[in-house]
Design a protein around this motif. Structure first.
Motif, short mmCIF file in Angstrom:
data_model
loop_
_atom_site.label_atom_id
_atom_site.label_comp_id
_atom_site.label_asym_id
_atom_site.label_seq_id
_atom_site.Cartn_x
_atom_site.Cartn_y
_atom_site.Cartn_z
N SER A 351 7.17 26.04 -29.17
CA SER A 351 7.74 25.02 -30.05
C SER A 351 6.82 23.81 -30.23
N ASN A 352 5.61 23.90 -29.67
CA ASN A 352 4.64 22.82 -29.77
C ASN A 352 3.76 23.07 -31.00
N ILE A 353 4.24 22.62 -32.16
CA ILE A 353 3.57 22.92 -33.42
C ILE A 353 2.15 22.36 -33.46
N GLN A 354 1.98 21.16 -32.95
CA GLN A 354 0.64 20.56 -32.97
C GLN A 354 -0.35 21.43 -32.19
N PHE A 355 0.05 21.86 -31.00
CA PHE A 355 -0.81 22.74 -30.21
C PHE A 355 -1.11 24.03 -30.95
N LEU A 356 -0.09 24.63 -31.53
CA LEU A 356 -0.26 25.92 -32.21
C LEU A 356 -1.21 25.80 -33.40
N VAL A 357 -1.12 24.69 -34.13
CA VAL A 357 -2.00 24.49 -35.28
C VAL A 357 -3.46 24.42 -34.83
N PHE A 358 -3.71 23.65 -33.78
CA PHE A 358 -5.10 23.51 -33.31
C PHE A 358 -5.59 24.78 -32.63
N LEU A 359 -4.69 25.50 -31.96
CA LEU A 359 -5.07 26.78 -31.38
C LEU A 359 -5.48 27.76 -32.47
N VAL A 360 -4.70 27.83 -33.52
CA VAL A 360 -5.01 28.73 -34.63
C VAL A 360 -6.30 28.29 -35.34
N ALA A 361 -6.55 26.99 -35.38
CA ALA A 361 -7.81 26.51 -35.96
C ALA A 361 -9.00 27.06 -35.18
N VAL A 362 -8.89 27.08 -33.86
CA VAL A 362 -9.97 27.65 -33.04
C VAL A 362 -10.16 29.13 -33.37
#
Length: 714
Positions: A351-362
């Protein structure tokens, strides 16, 4: 606080750096604030402020015994460079005085003609400039009888092209900051003024006794053994890893750490590595540019201390065939300056959208630019290490762990119907507490693994400066963040609600980047098969990897983000190819030298003695009653020795011809391919026979120190 006869590290940490404590003491308050603002925000420093900093820095350096200063920089040689200037000058009336101006702090002018430029400039264009990097602290380096003030700088040409590895790294950090702030703004986080990347390089290395090193031309010339038979014991018992550190080595480590602490370098961990006589030192995380500076200093300090302790420090990625080589695990993360880590999953990553966005960016960046990432760690030494069932393969994949795989799969399917719970390990023993369990295991075979709140780029070679791989990571991350931000914004502009736009974009990118996620054993053939099926680049050697820098899309990325112009990128391609070709040429000629001046004479001498002994036996056979079987056995032994020597002589002639042909190849890629496909395999054939002969020759006749001596004598 004293610990025995030693002071607590905190009492002297950074004593030889112009750190905040020294700045507060030596700079006026307004100057200190302006300098700190530059360090934190990247804003330019005015010449007036620089003059005040120079005066305070000079006074501090003189108080600590400095007589000279130098602009310390990182040319494209893989090491550091410096030219020392004395503080001493003569006043107008001839009075001697120590002087250091703001101009001298900000800018230097070393002769740039002999540094590699990859074709950006000609030899007669000698002018180059060094420019102060205020974000990396100046430090005092002891050497000889004096102390020198070292000022970290960048190095550029007369026309402004980057001639070093640090300038592109700093540019990439600016690119990351701009792109991350833009993406955070779309996510609703507007209070971030600067984002940066952080790094921590785990440094592996070997130590051998200096007396053995001095007797090995291959170690001296190339950093690795070109000959050497494996001893009966190598690392198969796995008894060296994390074992008790030998006293002599421990003293070396302690002296290294003391010097590093004085330089403000936060060395944290020391231990035995897997191979015999292999060790590791690891730091605490720092900003990427400072971590890059500090890693170069770690290597320099270790070399100097090793010399004092009677060791030779081997930083080559594969100094000994048949046992594990050395890497430099580059731990990398991204976060707001002074605040949040953007790769921190928290207790509920689903549920941590900010983390998921940056993870997917990597994931997006690594998948799209995996060829460039592979090129960033390509070298002669790393070609021997990568894929050797001890290090990551040449295929770049990402390991996330079971939980994050489950989260991404759920988002892709649209069914995020689970909640993460805190994981613990119950050991089943009443007297022992439960242990917190991380969300991911540590896949030691993965080249790029998520390890809790950062990624570990394990494919970096032990001898390599980390500026280049971190520059590439930063640039591909900036591009990926911009593409995510643009995709989300386009959906919002078309009328899609923001949260839905974010989720739809994530779902699309999770599907698109799925091929780069690999959770299995990267040493296995399964990975090779998976790479072929998924279309992942499998760039097995340096020439193959460097071709990624020819691809227009890769080149445009660096230019678009202001990290490397087309000309600057070409220069790095040319420089890396040139170093590869020259390095292998040096190795081949060193092997040629060793064969003709050590191995062949030693074997020939022993063969002569053996032949004389055999002839004596033949003459005495009838008198002393030797059987034909006895004579045959000894004759067979002599014949095997002679046959192998004949093979070695033939292979030496073949090696001579191979080297001569290399000299005639003009095109750099053709020469590099020839090195990889012909020169190195020929050297391997020579080695196979020479190593077999080593095991046949009387040890007293074999001049070269053996693996047994180098790896097991402390």
């Amino acid at each position: 606080m004293e610990n025995g006869n030693r002071k607590a590290v905190s009492s002297y940490f950074g004593a030889l750096t112009f750190d905040q404590k020294a700045m507060l003491k030596k700079l006026p308050k307004e100057v200190y604030k302006a300098l700190q603002n530059t360090i934190k925000t990247g804003k330019k420093l005015s010449p007036e402020i620089a003059a005040a900093v120079a005066h305070g820095m000079k006074e501090w350096a003189l108080e600590n015994g400095a007589t000279h200063y130098t602009h310390w920089f990182q040319p494209m040689t893989g090491s550091t460079a410096e030219k020392h200037d004395a503080f001493l000058t003569l006043d107008s009336d001839g009075t001697p005085i120590e002087r250091f101006s703001g101009g001298q702090l900000i800018q230097g002018e070393p002769d740039a003609s002999s540094f590699p430029s990859g074709g950006m400039r000609t030899t007669f264009e000698a002018r180059g400039y060094t420019a102060w990097d205020p974000t990396s602290p100046a430090f005092l380096m002891k050497g000889g009888k004096d102390v020198t003030l070292c000022i970290p700088t960048v190095f550029i040409s007369y026309h402004g092209e980057a001639l070093d590895e640090k300038t592109p790294l700093l540019r990439s950090m600016d690119a990351v900051s701009s792109s991350a702030i833009k993406l955070l703004g779309i996510l609703g986080v507007d209070n971030v003024s600067r984002v940066t990347t952080y790094a921590g390089a785990e440094q592996e290395y070997f130590l051998v006794d200096k007396k053995f090193y001095a007797m090995r031309p291959d170690l001296i010339m190339s950093g690795r053994t070109l000959l050497g038979a494996m001893p009966p014991k190598g690392q198969q018992l796995e008894d060296h890893y994390f074992g008790s550190i030998p006293n002599r080595v421990l003293e070396f480590m302690q002296d290294v750490e003391e010097e590093l602490y004085l330089l403000g370098i936060p060395a944290k961990t020391r231990h035995n590595e897997v191979a015999p006589h292999q060790f590791e030192i690891a730091p605490i995380f720092e900003r990427a540019n400072i971590a890059a500076d500090h890693n170069l200093l770690v290597m320099e300090v270790m070399r100097r201390v090793a010399e004092k302790k009677g060791f030779a420090l081997l930083m080559h990625e594969k100094p000994f065939a048949g046992i594990n080589g050395s890497g430099k695990h580059n731990n990398w993360s991204i976060g707001a300056v002074g605040g949040m880590n953007l790769l921190e999953p928290g207790d509920t990553p689903e549920s941590n959208i900010q983390f998921l966005v940056f993870l997917v960016a990597v994931l997006k960046g690594v998948f799209k630019r995996s060829g460039v990432l592979r090129a960033s760690i390509a070298s002669i030494g790393n070609d021997h290490r990568l894929g050797a069932n001890e290090a990551p393969p040449a295929v770049v994949t990402v390991f996330l762990g079971d939980l994050l795989e489950k989260v991404l799969d759920a988002i892709e399917s649209g069914k995020v119907d689970f909640a993460t719970e805190k994981q613990v390990l119950n050991l089943g023993l009443a007297q022992l507490p439960e242990l917190n369990k991380d969300y991911t295991d540590r896949n030691r075979t993965s080249p790029f693994a998520f390890t809790g709140n950062k990624f570990e780029f394990r494919a970096v070679g032990s001898s390599q400066p980390i500026s280049v791989p971190n520059m590439v990571l930063n640039t591909l991350m900036a591009e990926a963040m911009d593409e995510l931000a643009d995709a989300i914004q386009a959906k919002i502009d078309s009328g899609v609600e923001k949260d839905t736009a974010i989720l739809e974009t994530l779902r699309a990118e999770i599907t698109a980047t799925k091929p780069v996620r690999y959770q299995g054993d990267n040493y296995s053939e399964d990975l090779q098969d998976a790479a072929a099926k998924r279309g992942l680049p499998n760039l097995r050697n340096t020439p193959q990897a460097m071709r990624a820098l020819l691809e227009p899309e890769n080149r445009s990325m660096f230019d678009r983000y202001g990290v490397l112009s087309d000309q600057e990128l070409t220069s790095r391609l040319n420089t890396r190819l040139e170093r590869y070709i020259k390095g292998i040429d040096i190795e081949a000629r060193t092997l040629q030298l060793m064969l003709k001046t050590f191995v062949i004479p030693d074997v020939s001498e022993y063969q002569g003695e053996l032949a004389g002994s055999y002839n004596g036996l033949v003459e005495a056979a009838s008198r002393i009653g030797l059987s034909d079987k006895t004579l045959k056995s000894q004759g067979d032994h002599l014949r095997e020795l002679a046959d192998n020597l004949a093979s070695l002589l033939d292979l030496t002639t073949e090696l001579d011809a191979v080297i001569e042909k290399l000299d005639a190849i003009e095109d750099e890629f053709d020469a590099a391919d020839y090195c990889a496909e012909v020169v190195l395999p020929t050297m391997d054939k020579v080695r196979e026979v020479a190593d077999h002969l080593e095991l046949m020759v009387d040890r007293s006749k074999w001049e070269l120190p053996t693996y047994s001596e180098m790896l097991f004598e402390h």
